[in-house]
Design an enzyme around this catalytic site. Sequence first.
Site, PDB file in Angstrom:
ATOM      1  N   ASP A   1       0.856  -1.192   0.000  1.00  9.28           N
ATOM      2  CA  ASP A   1       0.000   0.000   0.000  1.00  9.28           C
ATOM      3  C   ASP A   1       0.889   1.239   0.000  1.00  9.28           C
ATOM      4  OD1 ASP A   1       0.862  -0.514   2.696  1.00  9.28           O
ATOM      5  OD2 ASP A   1      -0.707   0.822   3.441  1.00  9.28           O
TER       6      ASP A   1
ATOM      7  N   GLU B   1       0.025  -0.949   5.872  1.00  5.68           N
ATOM      8  CA  GLU B   1       1.077  -0.355   6.715  1.00  5.68           C
ATOM      9  C   GLU B   1       0.863   1.130   6.903  1.00  5.68           C
ATOM     10  OE1 GLU B   1       4.895   1.355   8.061  1.00  5.68           O
ATOM     11  OE2 GLU B   1       3.771   1.883   6.290  1.00  5.68           O
TER      12      GLU B   1
HETATM   13  N1  BES Z   1       8.765   3.221   5.515  1.00  5.74           N
HETATM   14  C1  BES Z   1       8.146   4.114   6.429  1.00  5.74           C
HETATM   15  C2  BES Z   1       8.895   4.269   7.730  1.00  5.74           C
HETATM   16  C3  BES Z   1      10.301   4.788   7.636  1.00  5.74           C
HETATM   17  C4  BES Z   1      10.656   5.739   6.706  1.00  5.74           C
HETATM   18  C5  BES Z   1      11.252   4.306   8.497  1.00  5.74           C
HETATM   19  C6  BES Z   1      11.976   6.189   6.625  1.00  5.74           C
HETATM   20  C7  BES Z   1      12.539   4.764   8.435  1.00  5.74           C
HETATM   21  C8  BES Z   1      12.908   5.699   7.478  1.00  5.74           C
HETATM   22  C9  BES Z   1       6.723   3.630   6.708  1.00  5.74           C
HETATM   23  O1  BES Z   1       6.045   3.274   5.538  1.00  5.74           O
HETATM   24  C10 BES Z   1       5.935   4.746   7.332  1.00  5.74           C
HETATM   25  O2  BES Z   1       5.700   5.726   6.682  1.00  5.74           O
HETATM   26  N2  BES Z   1       5.518   4.591   8.608  1.00  5.74           N
HETATM   27  C11 BES Z   1       4.673   5.536   9.266  1.00  5.74           C
HETATM   28  C12 BES Z   1       4.011   4.919  10.461  1.00  5.74           C
HETATM   29  C13 BES Z   1       2.694   4.259  10.218  1.00  5.74           C
HETATM   30  C14 BES Z   1       2.116   3.772  11.537  1.00  5.74           C
HETATM   31  C15 BES Z   1       1.717   5.095   9.471  1.00  5.74           C
HETATM   32  C16 BES Z   1       5.461   6.704   9.791  1.00  5.74           C
HETATM   33  O3  BES Z   1       6.635   6.557  10.155  1.00  5.74           O
HETATM   34  O4  BES Z   1       4.876   7.794   9.853  1.00  5.74           O
HETATM   35 MN    MN Z   2       7.190   2.119   4.292  1.00  3.72          MN
HETATM   36 MN    MN Z   3       5.372   5.188   4.553  1.00  7.15          MN
END
Ligand code: BES
Ligand code: MN
Ligand code: MN
Length: 456
Positions: free
Chosen positions: A88, A152
């Site tokens: 996604d 995710e």
């Molecule tokens: N891939 C990201 C997280 C990320 C980005 C980790 C860059 C380390 C470096 C992930 O898809 C993401 O965006 N996670 C969200 C959290 C989620 C609970 C919506 C975030 O970090 O905001």
């Molecule tokens: Mn991600």
């Molecule tokens: Mn992300």
Amino acid sequence: MSEVKSYIDSHQQRFLDELLEFLRIPSVSADSKFKQDVLRGADFLERSLNQAGVDQVEICPTPGHPIVYAEKIVSEEKPTVLVYGHYDVQPADPYELWDSPPFEPVIKDQRIYARGSCDDKGQMYMHIKALEILNQQGELPCNIKFILEGEEEVGSANLENFVRENAARLSCDVILISDTAIISNDTPSITVGLRGLSYVEVEVSGPNRDLHSGVYGGAVANPINVLCKMISSLIDERGRITIPGFYDKVQELTEQERAKLAEAPFDLAQYKKTIGINDIQGEEGYTTLERTGIRPTLDVNGIWGGYTGEGAKTVLPAKANAKISMRLVPNQDDEEIVKQFTKHFLSLAPESVNVKVTPHHGGKPAVTPTNSTAYQAASKAYEEAWQKMPIPTRDGGSIPIVALFSEVLKVNTVLMGFGLDSDAIHSPNESYGIFNYLKGIETIVLFHHQFAALSK
Ligand code: BES
Ligand code: MN
Ligand code: MN
């Protein structure tokens, strides 16, 4: 040239074309308008995994978007690698800020421009291509399992149940994830820490309707004024969050650990320049990398209320709202932090207004060890592919399932990311370097061999 490199070289056009086809599917999990497209994303993966040579693939329905599970088991004697990724993507809004449409990928200056090119379709697809290569090399060095989710970006609400219910099927020796960044293409790194997340929405309400700001202004509490004052009191002049108990469980790093993190190169002038700011700001006593890697934060993500249309309308609004996120570090607990926030925020409210706090999804922080077999294997794989020893780093983003995997499956995760901070994930004009895509595939193939060899 190595066998792996020459295979990638001769199939590079197809590897790119396949990824572009994947990127054309607008699998936005947050917006129900795209529900069918998210399903098409899962179908695409089913076909690709079959083509890459898995024994079986299953599209597992959930109350939300499906989870794609696949495996190829070659021998009980061999270690098992479980690959996690998400198909996604974040909404592409605002569309008008994209130089080319987000779901019509284009290649420009050796980069792939599209929503999801880096986060996480591009990074996830590398694992499917790595499997194709491993398969044509002969018998796989490790058994391989895939768990690819479609939720995710909206908090992985249905993954926890799936993992708990399928723990035996998911049993493995390492969890491998490419969904993070490296320092730069000259300085490869392995992420060993992710922050957790607490996310709340707040509403401040005052009078029972919007009022004339001249007739009532000065005598009736303005919910926007009150909200701003409440929010601004949440961080003090030293950059510390004022919620009682907020720092109680924060794990402080030793001087030695801080010195180790400081080995990562960081160019402040370049940092400011790339995001267009005059100066940085944050918690007193910590460096920029510490502020994003090992310290918790509080940020307003959105704020609204009153009149925001063209021209001026004199109004004292009935309501004001904000969305607030807190990034957490080990050993803070996301649910406990929401409780502390709520109690404190309600206590800040003057008698003249009513305040409501609604929690959203959250997630636990995670740290992964550098002394595991899996980390050593990853380190060697980067060293071989990038000709440089990778540096362990702590990233500021969150992948909540990492903590869940370690709790339920009791297995280490290795975060083998290949993105760059400048890839603009979640932003307009997200992109992913072709170099990173191809080099990542090579590194993943090497990881499987290293992990098999070191596990003996
Ligand atoms: N891939 C990201 C997280 C990320 C980005 C980790 C860059 C380390 C470096 C992930 O898809 C993401 O965006 N996670 C969200 C959290 C989620 C609970 C919506 C975030 O970090 O905001
Ligand atoms: Mn991600
Ligand atoms: Mn992300």
